[in-house]
Design a protein around this motif. Sequence first.
Motif, PDB file in Angstrom:
ATOM      1  N   LEU A  80       0.731  -1.117  -0.065  1.00 44.94           N
ATOM      2  CA  LEU A  80       0.017  -0.086   0.015  1.00 44.94           C
ATOM      3  C   LEU A  80       1.010   1.232   0.005  1.00 44.94           C
ATOM      4  O   LEU A  80       1.902   1.321   0.339  1.00 44.94           O
ATOM      5  CB  LEU A  80      -0.868  -0.012   1.367  1.00 44.94           C
ATOM      6  N   PRO A  81       0.551   2.435  -0.492  1.00 41.71           N
ATOM      7  CA  PRO A  81       1.262   3.398  -0.448  1.00 41.71           C
ATOM      8  C   PRO A  81       1.645   4.043   0.837  1.00 41.71           C
ATOM      9  O   PRO A  81       0.968   3.750   1.893  1.00 41.71           O
ATOM     10  CB  PRO A  81       0.215   4.653  -1.111  1.00 41.71           C
ATOM     11  N   LYS A  82       2.892   4.448   1.035  1.00 39.27           N
ATOM     12  CA  LYS A  82       3.342   4.997   2.277  1.00 39.27           C
ATOM     13  C   LYS A  82       3.390   3.939   3.257  1.00 39.27           C
ATOM     14  O   LYS A  82       3.252   4.381   4.389  1.00 39.27           O
ATOM     15  CB  LYS A  82       2.711   6.277   2.574  1.00 39.27           C
ATOM     16  N   ALA A  83       3.732   2.709   2.777  1.00 33.65           N
ATOM     17  CA  ALA A  83       3.695   1.715   4.077  1.00 33.65           C
ATOM     18  C   ALA A  83       5.246   0.882   3.913  1.00 33.65           C
ATOM     19  O   ALA A  83       5.416   0.613   2.749  1.00 33.65           O
ATOM     20  CB  ALA A  83       2.528   0.784   3.896  1.00 33.65           C
ATOM     21  N   HIS A 132       0.645  -6.243   2.515  1.00 34.83           N
ATOM     22  CA  HIS A 132      -0.740  -6.680   2.560  1.00 34.83           C
ATOM     23  C   HIS A 132      -1.125  -7.922   1.645  1.00 34.83           C
ATOM     24  O   HIS A 132      -0.215  -7.999   0.744  1.00 34.83           O
ATOM     25  CB  HIS A 132      -1.938  -5.637   2.001  1.00 34.83           C
ATOM     26  N   PRO A 188      -7.909  -5.064   0.432  1.00 34.13           N
ATOM     27  CA  PRO A 188      -7.635  -3.666   1.078  1.00 34.13           C
ATOM     28  C   PRO A 188      -9.122  -3.018   0.939  1.00 34.13           C
ATOM     29  O   PRO A 188      -9.858  -3.151   0.158  1.00 34.13           O
ATOM     30  CB  PRO A 188      -6.478  -2.917   0.453  1.00 34.13           C
ATOM     31  N   ILE A 189      -9.041  -2.102   2.052  1.00 31.29           N
ATOM     32  CA  ILE A 189     -10.457  -1.320   1.981  1.00 31.29           C
ATOM     33  C   ILE A 189     -10.433  -0.449   0.602  1.00 31.29           C
ATOM     34  O   ILE A 189      -9.515   0.109   0.187  1.00 31.29           O
ATOM     35  CB  ILE A 189     -10.515  -0.403   3.216  1.00 31.29           C
ATOM     36  N   PHE A 196      -4.168   2.035  -4.261  1.00 31.62           N
ATOM     37  CA  PHE A 196      -5.100   2.423  -3.031  1.00 31.62           C
ATOM     38  C   PHE A 196      -5.777   3.654  -3.330  1.00 31.62           C
ATOM     39  O   PHE A 196      -5.277   4.676  -3.886  1.00 31.62           O
ATOM     40  CB  PHE A 196      -4.377   2.444  -2.084  1.00 31.62           C
ATOM     41  N   TYR A 255      -7.657   8.925   0.442  1.00 32.48           N
ATOM     42  CA  TYR A 255      -8.757   9.637   1.246  1.00 32.48           C
ATOM     43  C   TYR A 255      -8.380  10.791   1.735  1.00 32.48           C
ATOM     44  O   TYR A 255      -7.119  10.911   2.011  1.00 32.48           O
ATOM     45  CB  TYR A 255      -8.921   8.577   2.462  1.00 32.48           C
ATOM     46  N   ASP A 256      -9.288  11.653   2.150  1.00 30.53           N
ATOM     47  CA  ASP A 256      -9.116  12.900   2.533  1.00 30.53           C
ATOM     48  C   ASP A 256     -10.250  13.298   3.249  1.00 30.53           C
ATOM     49  O   ASP A 256     -11.441  12.783   3.206  1.00 30.53           O
ATOM     50  CB  ASP A 256      -8.181  14.031   1.743  1.00 30.53           C
TER      51      ASP A 256
END
Lengths: 1176, 291
Positions: B17-20, B24, B53-54, B155, B158-159
């Motif tokens: 996932l991004p920034k991780a 997963h 993933p969500i 992914f 979200y914001d």
Amino acid sequence: MAKRRLSEDGVEARAETGDIEENDFTQFEENENGSREVDSEEEDDDDEDEEDEDEQVVDAAKTHTGRPTKKQKKQLSAQDIQVARETAELFKSNIFKLQIDELIKEVRIKDAHVAKIEKVLHRLHDLIAKVPTVENLTLQQAEHQFNSKKVVIPFPDPKPTKLNYTFSYLPPEEVSLVGSFGLKTGIYQSQGSSIDVALTMPKELFQAKDYLNYRALYKRAFYLAHLAEHLVPLTKKNNLPVKISYHYLNDDVLCPVLRIESIKTENPDDLSFHKTKFTINLIVAFPFGVFDSKKLLPDKNSIRVQSDADELPPTPFYNSSIISMSAYGYYLKYLYTNKKSTEAFKDACKMGRLWLQQRGFGSSINKGGFGHFEFAILMSALLSGGGLSGNKTLLHGFSSYQLFKGLIKYLATMDLNSGYLSFSSLIGENISAKYKPEGFDVPTIYDKNSKLNILWKMTQSSYRELQFQANETLNLLNDVVKDRFDAILLQKSDFDQMRFDMVLNLSVPDELYDSFGPLEKISFVTYESYLKNKLYKILKNALGERATLIHIRNEKSSNIYPIHKRKPTNINNNYIIGIQLNADECDKLVTKGPNNDEQELGAKFRSFWGSRASLRRFKDGTIQHCVVWTSQGNEPIVLSIMKYALDLHLHPDISQHVISESARIANKLPTPLLPSASNQVTTSLASFTNLRSAFENFNKILTNLDLPLGLKSLLPASAALRFSSLLQPVPFATSNPDFWNELILQFETSTRWPDEISALEKTKTAFLLKISEILNSETTYKSFITKDSTVTFNEDITLLNVLTPEGYGFRLRVLTERDEVLYLRAVANADKQKALVQDVYLKFNRTYLGAVKHTRTVSQLAHHFQYYSATVRLFKLWLDSQLLLYHFSDELVELIALKPFVDPAPYSVPHSVENGLLQILHFLANWNWKENSLILDLVKSNIASDEEPNLKLSDRLSIQSYRIIEQNFDKIRKSDPSGIKSQYFIGSKDDPSGILWSNELTLPIATRLTALSRAAIQLVKTEGLSDKNLDLLFTPALKDYDFVIKVKSANITASSGILPANTFKNLITPLTSFPDDITTQYDLIQAYVAELNDKFGNVIIFSTRKFTGLSDDSTNVITGIFVPTALSKKKFGVNLGIDSKPVEESSTEVVINREGLFNQITLLGGELVQSIKIRK
Amino acid sequence: MVLATEIKGYNVLPVSLPKAQTTHYIYFKKHETRSTDNQKNSSGRSIFLCNLPIGTTTSTLKKFFQEVAIGATIETFVASLLNDCPEDVWINLTKLTSDLEFNPDLQSARNTNDEAARLPKNCGVVTFVDKSAFQLAYTAIRKLSAARTVSSWPFSTYDSKYFLNHYKSQILDAEALSDAVSQALVDFDRAEQESRDNLQQQTQLVDEDGFTLVVGSHRKTKAGIMGKQKLAATVELDKANTKLKKKEKEDFYRFQLRQRKKDEMNELLQKFKLDQEKVRLMREKKRFRPY
């Protein structure tokens, strides 16, 4: 069964054999091993009885049924079926009786302890006999007798300087065991108890006039010191290691006694009794009748001082003290006779003692001056009369329960302050006790024979308190529905902050001592009593109707001091004032005085209130003296009044020394962003009433709309509409989570609603669309339709949102008569998923039916209990600060908060916010919800209506409905004994199922609430409510969570209708209009949490503060705890629903992917997330 | 670290996932349906994905397959209804409250809905346009899985706007809603009408004993009648019983009186025993400690 009956018979057996045992109570030297033997005999008897009983049990069922208790036996043997039918009532007293038996057994003093202490007493008696005599010493000689570093004569104030009489020590006339231990009504006390031994001074030491001017007391003081000096070496020599100190018996400074305490030693020969926790009081007594008791009547003066006054004031305290010092043995004999003639006397005394103790009463002055001795004397007096014409109040054949109840009733209903009870303690002659309605305005039970006022240590204030407690207990005893044993005898209820609505600490400046002149000295004896009396008078006058009880107590009066001191050195100038308020009166802004034409009273009023008194003309035309108060910031009016009055009458700046810690708690409530907020009293419901009237207006408009189907009703169902939302409703405050108020709309009955759930909801939507259209085009109301997912799996529900011109929001839900049928049909048809569908039905029931009923009930009660609204709001605030409110439905919280209002026993209905909150927390801390249900009788008055004939008309819970609710609880607990599925059971008339509002709670959350309230109560009890502690109380314990996310959003404090802290009100513009897009003011953090719950709710329990607007910097926290079962390794399956990763070298197992989860959680939050902290 | 590439027949696909820093894991398998009733048989063209993933949508998957297997065009993606719901199973209340058969036009839409409701949480079924597309995608991700190659997952971001839109989406457009509602009601009426017609047909039928079914004018479905009959039987029985009871005299014979007295006493005794039991339990719980 047999065992139970046994104890009954055992009582009789004991009564018979008891004669031998108890006759020798005055001369215990004879009683060597007697009582032990008797005891063991008794036990043997019991065993035999048991066998007999067993045979009888087989014999006949009828006698069998007849045996259980005295009451039953009588009734059944009389074949009184009619009475037997009233099982409900019998049931209660039955179980009450059983409980009393258990309790009496529990508090019995251990036989081993009794044996030990008897041994000690014998040895002590022998030692006393060895004390040498000394005769005719002058004062100087007497003082030189003792090494002043070791023993000092405990002369009372004023210390004698020159005397023309001499001091002697002759062996005591009599040494006897007095008090409850002698009477065998003593009970086991955790903090230990004392045994009173009276040494009567020989008659020849006194002259008839010695009662005057402390003379007898000085002689007594020498006697005591001499005794002390010789006992110290004697006990040491004779293997009785003890510590001897002086002790003011019952806080009476005129009556020092020797307190003997055991010391633990290594020597096995030493007779140490510290394990029994007993102490022995050696009381030096005067021989009975040595002084003319007529001269010691309460209205006589016995201390002569020089004074300008024509007549010296009476010295009731001194007189009574002298009499009581001569009457220890005398009263013991009187009580003993009564005990003999009344079988249950002993047990009733024990009950009374416990009852008093749990409420903080005792014989000593600082404890109110009413202890078990006074209780026992009153009971004896009532056995020989008590009525106006001397008619008997209690009968000798009464059971312990009846005796106890009769006495409580007497205390509650007869005023011994305005009138008095006159009795005679003369044994043998039957002089009946009479109540005389005209008294002396001091609490009085007058003994004609000894001329003693038994209640001489009581004050008006302590008497009012006793009467109040008796009244509350009488109500409990009259309650036929609920078992009240717990509240009456088992629970301790002497915690000030909960007992009183307002608790003040007053430290008195030393200068005030100057006002304690010689005349005050002789009538009050101590400075403390004088001051207490003065304080009471001032406060009573100042508060008038506003307070129902005023309790004043010296914070810590030390009454034990070493024998090388004449009196205790450290004097405590701190007083505790507890006020119980009258909710109807306490917040009134005007204190009204007499009419203008009443000259005399007017002058009195003016002189009391000084410059603040004024004349005012009222609406009804009367001109009255009055004082007008302005509410100052957050200080309650009552406090302002008290400070003013004390300043004026006690000491000019004493108000600086008045500290009321607990009053600050109410300031925690957020101030609404309203122009009227600054001078609003805590109980004000004005903002709620505005909302209410907006609702009425809307209701009118809606009813007049032209719709295809007529409206039947529009009913409120929201927290703000029942006066209990955390934030007060402020117009246009759209960020307030409680901004939208749900209303339940019902149309007229129709058969044409579709018979399928989705189509039914669609039809409802059609109606709402129609209403919306009309509202938008024809009125100033704005409306739109939203989706609703309150009822899971029913995705077609829509709500009509209405914005009113006043600035409030309403949300309409349509209820039809078909809804419930359909949901119930779904339950019936769901076979495997029954539990789940049942939950759906419950949710429907809650939102559509339960909420309406609940709102109706709570809004009624909120009107009746003025402090309910503020209390429940503060409680919600506390829950929110602990991140718990998020898990509780508003209704559940409100029901819990109602508990102290509808059922406060053993405390009373709170009339202040702090009292209310503490009582709620106290209840939660002690509520064992695994074993006990909470059944609330949601009615206004908590006075048992047992004498009302129209019992059927009252809306109280009937015994049948109570039983049904109880059975529901039993059923639930049978299938779920440890509370895994359902925790809190809160039944009421609105919800007999008991789980309507608590169904969604989870075990960890329920447990956490209990733990947190325990911690809170513990903190308050041990450390008080200082500002620091108060902040601590409202700070969440974040370290308990598995991870904590810090989040921040746009500032929504003002748009939630809260006045931001530390800002000037004129800088914040009040809200006047709705924003164009109302959703922009919603709290995004709540949406985030909702999303988290949807996605990870099966693995993690999330918590957050529901009211982001309450924080100063618009931050919030979201915390999570993993569900324990989710953390273990699992066999892989597609149904897991957990974010998992494969386990190393295993082809079937997976484990939760914690890091991955945190990753997704952070990603989901976007820029809302500031940081995430994970517990290792 | 040696992680299994296959668990219980499912292949494991690691994605990042991004920034991780962490990985997963998605589990996948060929999707097989019992292809009996399904006309548009998608079997053989679908992959079942588990532990997505969500926020996985069709566009996410399109992007993903574009990365790993160009040319594998996706037809549909069905995600579980439970993805956005904390419950474990999905319940269709309509089915539980009514047995109306709905219009076949709506059937297909309902079918996907049914499938979505059946899927467990965080699972989805992706269907490709044809067999070759499927084959392409399937082999590609199998290869990734076998090699334990971590590919990046597109992914969705979200914001706060996402949450704002979430709030906004709750407000329904009046016109669209009105259309949807009227359409749904028309469908419902039609379904009801059909069911009624069916029922009417049955009234014409004479069974072997020579009986016909009697249908009331308000009756809409057959099951409704059955339910009613069950209820009627019990109601009748109750009525008969109460009638019988009313006639009975309870204090006529001496034995009745005696019996009653005895019963009452027994009851009293029983209650007393219950009380004792209660107190005994209390004692065991150390309830009688006043301090």
